[in-house]
Design an enzyme around this catalytic site. Structure first.
Site, mmCIF file in Angstrom:
data_model
loop_
_atom_site.group_PDB
_atom_site.id
_atom_site.type_symbol
_atom_site.label_atom_id
_atom_site.label_comp_id
_atom_site.label_asym_id
_atom_site.label_seq_id
_atom_site.Cartn_x
_atom_site.Cartn_y
_atom_site.Cartn_z
ATOM 1 N N ARG A 104 0.856 -1.198 0.000
ATOM 2 C CA ARG A 104 0.000 0.000 0.000
ATOM 3 C C ARG A 104 0.885 1.238 0.000
ATOM 4 O O ARG A 104 2.109 1.142 0.121
ATOM 5 C CB ARG A 104 -0.976 -0.007 1.181
ATOM 6 C CG ARG A 104 -0.326 0.178 2.522
ATOM 7 C CD ARG A 104 -1.363 0.142 3.646
ATOM 8 N NE ARG A 104 -0.753 0.572 4.900
ATOM 9 C CZ ARG A 104 -1.319 0.478 6.079
ATOM 10 N NH1 ARG A 104 -2.531 -0.021 6.213
ATOM 11 N NH2 ARG A 104 -0.706 0.899 7.172
ATOM 12 N N ASN A 142 -3.377 8.400 4.893
ATOM 13 C CA ASN A 142 -3.078 7.601 6.087
ATOM 14 C C ASN A 142 -1.578 7.618 6.353
ATOM 15 O O ASN A 142 -0.784 7.361 5.433
ATOM 16 C CB ASN A 142 -3.513 6.145 5.870
ATOM 17 C CG ASN A 142 -3.143 5.260 7.052
ATOM 18 O OD1 ASN A 142 -3.720 5.377 8.129
ATOM 19 N ND2 ASN A 142 -2.158 4.411 6.869
ATOM 20 N N GLU A 143 -1.208 7.946 7.570
ATOM 21 C CA GLU A 143 0.200 7.908 8.001
ATOM 22 C C GLU A 143 1.154 8.334 6.878
ATOM 23 O O GLU A 143 1.975 7.543 6.405
ATOM 24 C CB GLU A 143 0.560 6.524 8.520
ATOM 25 C CG GLU A 143 -0.144 6.203 9.817
ATOM 26 C CD GLU A 143 0.320 4.914 10.479
ATOM 27 O OE1 GLU A 143 0.986 4.111 9.817
ATOM 28 O OE2 GLU A 143 -0.008 4.718 11.655
ATOM 29 N N GLU A 304 -5.855 6.128 15.809
ATOM 30 C CA GLU A 304 -5.753 4.677 15.976
ATOM 31 C C GLU A 304 -5.199 4.420 17.365
ATOM 32 O O GLU A 304 -4.041 4.728 17.638
ATOM 33 C CB GLU A 304 -4.833 4.064 14.915
ATOM 34 C CG GLU A 304 -5.372 4.248 13.512
ATOM 35 C CD GLU A 304 -4.482 3.639 12.431
ATOM 36 O OE1 GLU A 304 -3.649 2.780 12.752
ATOM 37 O OE2 GLU A 304 -4.634 4.055 11.271
ATOM 38 N N TRP A 313 3.116 -6.422 10.488
ATOM 39 C CA TRP A 313 4.409 -5.764 10.265
ATOM 40 C C TRP A 313 5.506 -6.490 11.042
ATOM 41 O O TRP A 313 6.651 -6.073 11.078
ATOM 42 C CB TRP A 313 4.324 -4.283 10.643
ATOM 43 C CG TRP A 313 3.133 -3.622 10.005
ATOM 44 C CD1 TRP A 313 1.946 -3.354 10.614
ATOM 45 C CD2 TRP A 313 2.985 -3.213 8.636
ATOM 46 N NE1 TRP A 313 1.071 -2.785 9.716
ATOM 47 C CE2 TRP A 313 1.681 -2.678 8.490
ATOM 48 C CE3 TRP A 313 3.814 -3.233 7.506
ATOM 49 C CZ2 TRP A 313 1.191 -2.184 7.280
ATOM 50 C CZ3 TRP A 313 3.325 -2.727 6.307
ATOM 51 C CH2 TRP A 313 2.039 -2.221 6.201
HETATM 52 C C1 GAL Z 1 -1.137 1.772 11.314
HETATM 53 C C2 GAL Z 1 -1.947 1.998 10.051
HETATM 54 C C3 GAL Z 1 -3.181 1.133 10.023
HETATM 55 C C4 GAL Z 1 -2.828 -0.265 10.369
HETATM 56 C C5 GAL Z 1 -2.210 -0.261 11.721
HETATM 57 C C6 GAL Z 1 -1.952 -1.608 12.300
HETATM 58 O O1 GAL Z 1 0.164 2.147 11.165
HETATM 59 O O2 GAL Z 1 -2.327 3.332 9.924
HETATM 60 O O3 GAL Z 1 -3.757 1.204 8.745
HETATM 61 O O4 GAL Z 1 -1.972 -0.762 9.400
HETATM 62 O O5 GAL Z 1 -1.007 0.450 11.672
HETATM 63 O O6 GAL Z 1 -0.889 -2.272 11.737
#
Ligand code: GAL
Length: 655
Positions: A104, A142-143, A304, A313
């Site tokens: 993404r 996003n981020e 979040e 990740w």
């Molecule tokens: C954030 C991101 C989310 C999701 C979350 C959990 O960094 O904005 O979309 O990926 O981590 O991994």
């Protein structure tokens, strides 16, 4: 009232699940639902064919349950057809080649074609939703990471930025000192972003630092421009819209946050605190919260909030310990969060994040996390005025994007990191129960009693004059090693001992320095305490300053390491070395006592005390940011805090 939100991805679930999901959220006391941030592929499955019916229904459903919507612009995840049909929309990597698709965030923020498509989808959203009462706010992308794209469009944009800044190639060559290694630019066509050497990985230290600093400044302003491009569109349709974007730190997530946030109404943060603890790190998660509050110098939102064990990740993290969800949420509130949106409602069943857990597991039955959320909501209801308060601090710590860029580009000593310098001072203040505002370095310093200036390596003369004025007026300013080294071009200052422009206010100068890496030495303070130091040793000579600590061991024994200078009505400390937590705790404790500032000398390690006050009342938060039970005396009463537990004292009593 502090608002509670849920990150929800209706497009990822069967329609039959929407109604029960949304009804349950409302029943749990949720105020806002964040939707659509990655949904471009569903909203525009083919070029120009829009499918908004599902989103209309989701928005209506949310509204029909008395909640509002935070609408994400879906630009982080452009549809695959766009990348394939228009390769100029794809971001290029540091190796000067298009990135491989399939994860993404592949969009090139500068691409005109991408911006046309992005503008069209955002406008489609605005036509439908902007200004409607159901919409509480917008989240951009996003981020958003700093724009390190190396594609031809970004190369041209970098060139245009350099041209606008310097005008001529002669001026560029002079500013960057390109006579070194025959780096002279003789034609604008030769100017590119720094590209990695094949097979070597990207090694910032190998490039001309002045060129690299300007490149990072360009990237930061490119990202800020990308955010502005989106806020401008939304405001065309709804001038009163509340707009934010969810920031996060680490890796390439350092876009010059203050510049990025300038066009936003609210700063937001993705709060993923540690679920495991390491004793060696200055780990308090509160640093990130105070840093984000500084982006706009006011209360912020969490877009979040940690809702379950992380995955995707990395390997799946351990489960959230008891109190963790509620405790970390309240910690964010204590530091100025007025809205907490949890990531995410239910754990995805498909896609890369299928083990990145939300509040609900795949089983979709109530669990410890949903119960923790209910308990949090009930507790917040007892404090309706809380959002009309804000943290109040008498201590400021200055952050500069230039410093971040410069230290990342050129490692100064093994183990030396700008970010750690900030965190260590922050940790020291937390340990004394003292609140800190982490603010951009050129901010107004009025009202602060103590101003901490970690390693201002790229030394801005304007900031220096603010600091001089603050100290003259009575503040205590603390400057640390590697300050005053470079001019605003990022080149070393010649013919002026360190800390350069700051030497006058510090009342001392550096005779020589020793980047000792991970070796350890000792200093002895005027209060006869011995403290460990590492990483960097300035050998300081006092001019008007007095010694606060000197090296204790050979070969530097007796040479000043930390000094204090009376300057105007205030004091200026120079910290010519890097310590462990104890050094900063001792130094800040001594400064607090010297100034007669309120602080707590015997706060148990890992317990944080914060205050929010304002029209909504005064609240004192006592948070145990450890996995052990802690007890502390507050106004003659013993307060016992469970691991990650929070006790809150208000004008009306304990909450
Ligand atoms: C954030 C991101 C989310 C999701 C979350 C959990 O960094 O904005 O979309 O990926 O981590 O991994």
């Amino acid at each position: 009232m502090i608002q509670i939100g849920i990150d929800y991805y209706p497009e990822q679930w069967d329609r039959s699940m929407w109604e029960p999901d949304i009804a349950k959220m409302a029943e749990m006391g949720v105020d806002v639902v964040r939707v659509a941030e990655f949904a471009w592929g569903v909203l525009e499955p083919e070029d120009g064919r829009f499918e908004f019916g599902w989103l209309d229904d989701a928005v209506d459903l949310i509204a029909s349950h008395g909640m509002r919507v935070i609408l994400g612009t879906p630009t982080n995840c452009a549809p695959r057809w766009m990348y394939v049909d228009h390769p100029d929309t794809v971001q290029w990597d540091r190796d000067g080649r298009p990135t491989n698709l399939g994860i993404r965030g592949h969009r090139c923020q500068e691409s005109a074609t991408f911006r046309d498509y992005a503008s069209r989808i955002i406008r489609e959203m605005c036509k439908r939703y902007a200004g409607r009462p159901e919409i509480a706010a917008w989240q951009i992308d996003n981020e958003i990471e700093i724009n390190h794209c190396t594609c031809p469009t970004c190369t041209a944009a970098f060139k245009a930025w350099v041209k606008a800044r310097y005008g001529t190639l002669d001026a560029v060559n002079a500013a960057w000192g390109t006579e070194v290694w025959s780096g002279q630019l003789t034609d604008w066509g030769q100017l590119t972003p720094p590209l990695m050497r094949q097979g070597e990985g990207f090694q910032p230290d190998w490039y001309n630092p002045a060129y690299y600093l300007d490149y990072e400044r360009f990237c930061a302003s490119s990202t800020a421009g990308y955010v502005r491009f989106q806020t401008d569109i939304i405001r065309e349709y709804d001038p009163d819209a509340t707009i934010t974007t969810n920031t996060c730190f680490g890796g390439d997530m350092m876009p010059g946050f203050h510049e990025e946030c300038a066009s936003l109404d609210v700063a937001s943060y993705d709060n993923y605190p540690p679920v495991t603890f390491s004793a060696d790190e200055p780990h308090s998660n509160a640093f990130g919260l105070d840093f984000v509050r500084g982006f706009k110098r006011r209360d912020f939102w969490i877009m979040e909030e940690l809702g379950g064990q992380m995955g995707c990740w990395g390997p799946i993290s351990p489960a959230l310990a008891p109190n963790m969800l509620e405790g970390y949420s309240l910690q964010a509130v204590a530091h100025g969060a007025d809205l907490l949106s949890f990531f995410r409602w239910r754990t995805a069943s498909t896609g890369a994040e299928m083990f990145c857990h939300g509040l609900l597991d795949h089983a979709n039955i109530p669990n410890s996390r949903t119960r923790a959320l209910e308990s949090l909501v009930a507790r917040l209801k007892t404090m309706p005025g809380l959002d009309d308060t804000e943290p109040v601090s008498k201590v400021a710590m200055l952050y500069g994007a230039d410093q971040e860029f410069s230290f990342r580009d050129q490692r100064q000593s093994d183990g030396f990191a700008y970010w750690d310098q900030l965190r260590l001072f922050h940790d020291a203040c937390m340990n004394l129960g003292v609140g800190v505002d982490v603010i951009e370095q050129s901010s107004d310093l009025a009202g602060y009693e103590v101003v901490i200036v970690p390693s201002m390596i790229v030394c801005d003369p304007e900031v220096v004059s603010h600091l001089e004025a603050a100290a003259k007026a009575g503040a205590t300013v603390v400057v640390t090693c590697r300050s005053g080294v470079k001019d605003m071009n990022g080149n070393c200052v010649v013919g002026r001992p360190l800390p350069g422009l700051l030497a006058d206010m510090c009342g001392c100068h550096v005779l020589e320095y020793d980047p000792i890496g991970r070796a350890r030495r000792q200093v002895r303070t005027v209060h006869d305490t011995t403290l460990a130091v590492t990483s960097w040793c300035d050998l300081v000579e006092c001019d008007t300053a007095g010694v606060w600590a000197s090296y204790e061991d050979r070969p530097y024994d007796g040479i000043p390491a930390i000094t204090c200078n009376a300057y105007g009505k205030g004091f200026v400390y120079y910290v010519g070395t890097v310590g462990d937590r104890d050094l900063y705790r001792t130094l800040m404790g001594s400064i607090m006592r010297e100034r007669g500032m309120a602080h707590l000398d015997d706060l148990p390690a890992g317990v944080e005390v914060c205050e929010r006050s304002g029209e909504g009342g005064t609240y004192r938060f006592f948070f145990n940011d450890t996995m052990d039970e802690k007890g502390l005396m507050v106004d003659g009463h013993l307060v016992t805090l469970e691991p990650l537990g929070m006790a809150i004292e208000s004008d009306e009593g304990w909450k």
